[in-house]
Design a protein around this motif. Structure first.
Motif: not given
Length: 249
Positions: A60-85
């Motif tokens: 399923n596709v979900c669009t982020f509510p604002k534009t972003i200069f995305l340089t990195s994305a990672k998942i937290s160690s507990d796999k509950k969060f996406v961390i951007l930049n």
């Protein structure tokens, strides 16, 4: 009949994804799988400008509510969060239900120039950071050419303040001596160095390239209840230390 329905549903999801990609040729994309635990499949970063961000979760596709200069994305160690930049974070529930808006995007109320979000643990409501040792100082003191860091913790219930931990590797705003701060910082020898929690949130390793629980290890590994350094003696100390972090296996 059931098989035909499943095939049609999957084909429809793929068609939606394709249309999004065609119509957003300059968009950044994060593809994630998982139910209650996020698994990062693929990341397509920005190419030099702020762009739309599409998050594909289980097709399923979900669009982020604002534009972003995305340089990195990672998942937290507990796999509950996406961390951007290393600055913003999204909770898995909001991603799952496509509840992405300016209120659900996590961001610290601290100058973003002086910290990176290293990891997040939902169970303990803790965010682990790397910060400049002179973060918060009213003037720019002389620094060595080596880039040094200190660890810091923020409570997710109060995103404006760093938790006071009176241990050498941790930033503490009550320290008033810049020499002391630099002395207790540690060198980020590798750009890939990171601090991270064990999935259960009970332990925090402060430097991924130097995970050690031996006496005198620096910056070391800490338990997250009383913030005591974890020390194991004996020839199997490294094995015991790494066993605290199942994600390393």
């Amino acid at each position: 009949m059931h098989g035909t329905f499943q095939f049609t549903t999957k084909l429809f999801s793929l068609l939606i994804i394709y249309c999004v990609m065609v119509n957003s040729s300059h968009a950044a994309t994060i593809s994630i799988d998982g139910l209650d635990a996020l698994v990062l499949k693929k990341t397509e970063l920005s190419s030099g400008e702020d762009v739309n961000l599409n998050i594909i979760y289980n097709g399923n596709v979900c669009t982020f509510p604002k534009t972003i200069f995305l340089t990195s994305a990672k998942i937290s160690s507990d796999k509950k969060f996406v961390i951007l930049n290393n600055k913003l974070f999204l909770n898995w529930r909001d991603i799952k239900y496509c509840n992405l808006n300016t209120d659900t995007i996590g961001q610290l109320n601290i100058n973003p120039d002086y910290y990176n979000i290293e990891d997040i643990n939902e169970q303990n409501n803790l965010i682990a950071l790397y910060v400049d040792p002179l973060f918060g100082w009213p003037y720019a003191a002389k620094r060595s050419e080596k880039f040094t860091l200190m660890a810091a913790l923020v409570d997710m219930k109060n995103l404006s303040e760093i938790i006071s931990i009176k241990k050498k590797p941790f930033y503490n705003e009550n320290r008033t001596d810049s020499i002391e701060l630099d002395k207790h910082s540690f060198i980020n020898a590798l750009s890939t160095d990171k601090a991270f929690f064990s999935p259960n949130g009970k332990y925090l390793a402060l430097k991924s390239s130097a995970i050690s629980c031996k006496k005198g290890a620096y910056p070391g590994v800490f338990e997250t209840t009383h913030w005591k350094q974890v020390i194991f003696n004996g020839p199997d100390s490294n094995k015991k230390c790494r066993a605290l972090f199942p994600q390393l296996k």
